[in-house]
Design a protein around this motif. Structure first.
Motif, mmCIF file in Angstrom:
data_model
loop_
_atom_site.group_PDB
_atom_site.id
_atom_site.type_symbol
_atom_site.label_atom_id
_atom_site.label_comp_id
_atom_site.label_asym_id
_atom_site.label_seq_id
_atom_site.Cartn_x
_atom_site.Cartn_y
_atom_site.Cartn_z
ATOM 1 N N LEU A 171 0.823 -1.212 0.000
ATOM 2 C CA LEU A 171 0.000 0.000 0.000
ATOM 3 C C LEU A 171 0.853 1.257 0.000
ATOM 4 O O LEU A 171 0.538 2.236 -0.691
ATOM 5 N N ALA A 172 1.925 1.258 0.781
ATOM 6 C CA ALA A 172 2.797 2.431 0.826
ATOM 7 C C ALA A 172 3.424 2.695 -0.546
ATOM 8 O O ALA A 172 3.467 3.842 -1.017
ATOM 9 N N LEU A 173 3.908 1.631 -1.199
ATOM 10 C CA LEU A 173 4.497 1.802 -2.523
ATOM 11 C C LEU A 173 3.438 2.239 -3.547
ATOM 12 O O LEU A 173 3.716 3.072 -4.415
ATOM 13 N N ALA A 174 2.224 1.675 -3.445
ATOM 14 C CA ALA A 174 1.165 2.055 -4.378
ATOM 15 C C ALA A 174 0.786 3.517 -4.218
ATOM 16 O O ALA A 174 0.487 4.204 -5.207
ATOM 17 N N LEU A 177 3.638 5.506 -5.937
ATOM 18 C CA LEU A 177 3.594 5.345 -7.391
ATOM 19 C C LEU A 177 2.348 6.002 -7.989
ATOM 20 O O LEU A 177 2.411 6.574 -9.087
ATOM 21 N N GLY A 178 1.212 5.914 -7.284
ATOM 22 C CA GLY A 178 0.009 6.576 -7.779
ATOM 23 C C GLY A 178 0.172 8.074 -7.868
ATOM 24 O O GLY A 178 -0.326 8.711 -8.809
ATOM 25 N N SER A 179 0.866 8.668 -6.895
ATOM 26 C CA SER A 179 1.140 10.106 -6.965
ATOM 27 C C SER A 179 2.030 10.438 -8.150
ATOM 28 O O SER A 179 1.836 11.458 -8.829
ATOM 29 N N GLY A 180 3.005 9.561 -8.428
ATOM 30 C CA GLY A 180 3.863 9.789 -9.588
ATOM 31 C C GLY A 180 3.104 9.688 -10.902
ATOM 32 O O GLY A 180 3.376 10.442 -11.848
ATOM 33 N N ILE A 181 2.131 8.765 -10.980
ATOM 34 C CA ILE A 181 1.334 8.640 -12.204
ATOM 35 C C ILE A 181 0.525 9.913 -12.445
ATOM 36 O O ILE A 181 0.432 10.407 -13.582
ATOM 37 N N ARG A 194 2.900 2.780 -14.341
ATOM 38 C CA ARG A 194 1.721 1.926 -14.300
ATOM 39 C C ARG A 194 2.102 0.461 -14.102
ATOM 40 O O ARG A 194 1.368 -0.305 -13.486
ATOM 41 N N LEU A 195 3.239 0.053 -14.626
ATOM 42 C CA LEU A 195 3.707 -1.319 -14.432
ATOM 43 C C LEU A 195 3.901 -1.624 -12.947
ATOM 44 O O LEU A 195 3.375 -2.616 -12.423
ATOM 45 N N PHE A 196 4.626 -0.767 -12.251
ATOM 46 C CA PHE A 196 4.898 -1.009 -10.830
ATOM 47 C C PHE A 196 3.664 -0.740 -9.961
ATOM 48 O O PHE A 196 3.477 -1.380 -8.924
ATOM 49 N N VAL A 255 -7.442 11.097 -6.793
ATOM 50 C CA VAL A 255 -8.466 10.683 -5.827
ATOM 51 C C VAL A 255 -8.263 9.231 -5.427
ATOM 52 O O VAL A 255 -8.362 8.867 -4.244
ATOM 53 N N VAL A 256 -7.980 8.367 -6.405
ATOM 54 C CA VAL A 256 -7.738 6.946 -6.102
ATOM 55 C C VAL A 256 -6.525 6.799 -5.188
ATOM 56 O O VAL A 256 -6.537 6.018 -4.222
ATOM 57 N N THR A 257 -5.469 7.554 -5.456
ATOM 58 C CA THR A 257 -4.274 7.485 -4.612
ATOM 59 C C THR A 257 -4.562 7.996 -3.204
ATOM 60 O O THR A 257 -4.064 7.446 -2.213
ATOM 61 N N PHE A 258 -5.367 9.045 -3.096
ATOM 62 C CA PHE A 258 -5.736 9.568 -1.775
ATOM 63 C C PHE A 258 -6.503 8.513 -0.967
ATOM 64 O O PHE A 258 -6.284 8.357 0.244
#
Length: 608
Positions: A171-174, A177-181, A194-196, A255-258
């Motif tokens: 979850l922490a990595l997601a 990475l979601g913020s980076g996307i 998106r791969l990671f 929003v999904v990352t939040f």
């Protein structure tokens, strides 16, 4: 040490603490579904588009035109009336107002409103159309590849570092990475992130699935797992509403990352998601197992007991957990030494691949009768929810293996009927068979994962489930490939999957019956429980019962006699250490508040 046989996870110990933990484990499924299913909204089929007119390429006499008239002199017509070419401009050799050919777009494209509800998508932002159309299925395949790698790599991490540790780390990595996307500056950066991101979200889903299953008692394991599927479906449907509200893919990703960050904030505490006691026991982390079991049993602790009994229990615990053995971790490579378990993983991976991959064929038969875009999504999610609901009574009545066999039979029959008689069947029959096939294939894939989790040993449950889920994601990878293929590819895809589905019927007969009882803890335990419909001599050792029916109350495994009943729990381990086993039973009886507490104390008093 079999925690189910000792009474740790039974209906009598289904206390408020366990109910809270299990109910809390459902909610992260909503966030994980949002993250896993946002991809097909961002990279849906490109909307209607055409080249933006370039006045510099037009003759001077035509540059004053505007609106539809400008489009008529700038864009070539396609055979259907009123349709402009999406990728070409008319070419004028000079001041002559008559064109003599076409040329590529020079000023980008104009897009119609996307059907997904997002006004701005990566396709629109980076013009992934015409010559760059191949980048859209490439992204979808890479995202599914991330799911596959996440299940296999992080599934093994579940067995090495623990279910809770893997879930929190994923979850922490997601979240990062979601913020980076959401802040991606170009398409290659988006593609790699998106791969990671897919790998970490899939790993979080897998670790949560395993943790929830190992905390449940046998009586509630099936219903709890199926209810968790409903929360995943809620998240899949909710992402459609988020897309309409956000209207921009960066905002939707933010929003999904939040929401993933909120899950990390609350479920990062052990109160809502403790470490699996089963994994702690089989890996010889006895001190942590002791604390986890006491925390789970504290709501059933009787405060009226005399303090001397509590002191005696503490001393008994100290003697029981005084062994200073090092933790024993396991690798997926160990499964190669257990040929029956390895065979089961291969068979169930094959069934998972078919269950996910054949959905595309059934959906193609239904698409001509459905409104565009949102309706197929609602249909798929509704059928998946109905399948999860029907699996509960079917598994209770017919058993795990028979239910999986029935779902596969229905899938194969409907597939063969549609493949051979599609041109001769009336419309209502095609709709009925396609819907029934979708329902059966959903049930087939969902129940295959649950069936796998009950027959795989605890020491390798994460890695084994990771391989089986990865096979299912590999079947889903056929969908973006077929979406950009010709019609004959669809029929070839349907023929191959229909043929393999018939073969899977024989493979299911080789699987053992799960029984819905105790979970196997070690590889040896999982090997001992192998019973197949094709090996009749093994039935004699299990008593006069048919493997498709519920098991008897008395079973024997490798010299260990276990009696499961409301009034007895006797265990004769091979090492003969009766004192430690007696202390363990006393701890469970007292801490979990069972009716055996008084009987155990009376027996100890007589022995003294």
């Amino acid at each position: 040490m079999d925690l189910d046989a000792l009474g740790v996870f039974t209906s009598r110990t289904w206390n408020a603490r366990l109910r809270l933990v299990v109910a809390a484990s459902w909610l992260p499924n909503v966030a994980l579904a949002l993250a896993l299913n946002s991809d097909w909204l961002m990279f849906a089929a490109p909307p209607a588009h055409h080249c933006r007119p370039d006045l510099a390429l037009l003759p001077p006499t035509l540059r004053s035109l505007a609106g539809p008239a400008l489009l008529n002199v700038s864009l070539p017509r396609l055979p259907p009336p009123g349709t402009w070419s999406p990728c070409r401009l008319l070419r004028y050799p000079g001041p002559d107002p008559e064109p003599n050919g076409t040329r590529p777009c020079t000023r980008g494209w104009e897009f119609a409103r996307p059907a997904s509800g997002l006004l701005r998508t990566p396709i629109i932002q980076w013009n992934l159309v015409c010559e760059d159309t191949w980048k859209v299925p490439l992204q979808q395949i890479i995202y599914l590849l991330g799911w596959l790698l996440g299940c296999m790599i992080l599934g093994s991490a579940c067995d090495r570092y623990g279910r809770r540790t893997t879930f929190v780390t994923s979850l922490a990595l997601a979240t990062v990475l979601g913020s980076g996307i959401a802040l991606s500056v170009n398409y290659p950066m988006l593609l790699s992130l998106r791969l990671f991101f897919g790998a970490t979200v899939a790993g979080a889903f897998l670790s949560l699935y395993v943790a929830r299953l190992e905390i449940c008692d046998p009586d509630h394991r099936l219903s709890v797992t199926m209810v968790s599927n409903f929360f995943f479906i809620v998240g899949t449907v909710a992402v459609l509403g988020l897309a309409v509200l956000c209207q921009d893919w960066r905002l939707l990703q933010g929003v999904v990352t939040f929401i993933l960050g909120l899950v990390l904030l609350f479920w990062g505490f052990p109160f809502l998601l403790p470490e699996s006691p089963r994994w702690l026991v089989v890996t010889q982390q006895l001190e942590r197992a002791k604390r986890a079991l006491w925390r789970m049993a504290e709501t059933n602790f009787n405060p009226n007991e005399p303090s001397s009994m509590n002191i005696a229990l503490d001393k008994g615990l100290d003697r029981l957990f005084s062994m200073k053995s090092l933790p024993q971790y396991h690798s997926i490579c160990e499964v190669f030494s257990a040929h029956l378990t390895w065979r089961n993983i291969l068979i169930l991976s094959f069934i998972s691949l078919l269950g996910h991959g054949i959905r595309y064929s059934f959906l193609q038969y239904l698409l001509p009768f459905l409104p565009p875009f949102y309706m197929p999504s609602f249909l798929l999610n509704g059928l998946e929810g109905l399948a999860s609901l029907l699996l509960i009574p079917m598994a209770w009545c017919y058993g795990r293996r028979a239910t999986l066999l029935l779902c596969t039979v229905i899938t194969s029959l409907t597939s063969l009927f549609l493949l051979s008689l599609y041109q001769f069947l009336p419309m209502w029959t095609v709709i009925f068979l396609s819907g029934l096939g979708l329902l059966a294939s959903h049930a087939m894939s969902v129940f295959c994962i649950f069936f796998s989790s009950e027959i795989l040993p605890t020491v390798l449950r994460g890695a084994g489930l990771g391989i089986i889920m990865a096979a299912g994601f590999l079947g889903q990878a056929a969908i973006p490939i077929m979406n950009f293929s010709k019609a004959p590819s669809f029929f070839l895809h349907h023929l191959i999957f229909a043929s393999f589905t018939l073969l899977s019927l024989l493979c299911i007969l080789l699987l053992p019956e799960s029984q819905g009882r105790n979970l196997p803890e070690s590889l040896e335990d999982a090997e001992d429980r192998q019973s197949s419909l094709l090996f009749l001599p093994f039935w004699a050792t299990q008593g006069p019962h048919v493997p498709l029916l519920p098991p008897p109350h008395q079973r024997t495994y490798r010299g260990r006699q276990q009696h499961s009943g409301p009034g007895a729990s006797v265990s004769s381990p091979e090492n003969g250490d009766q004192r430690h086993e007696s202390i363990w039973n006393t701890l469970l009886a007292q801490a979990l508040g069972t009716r055996r507490a008084r009987r155990v104390r009376v027996m100890q008093a007589h022995s003294q």
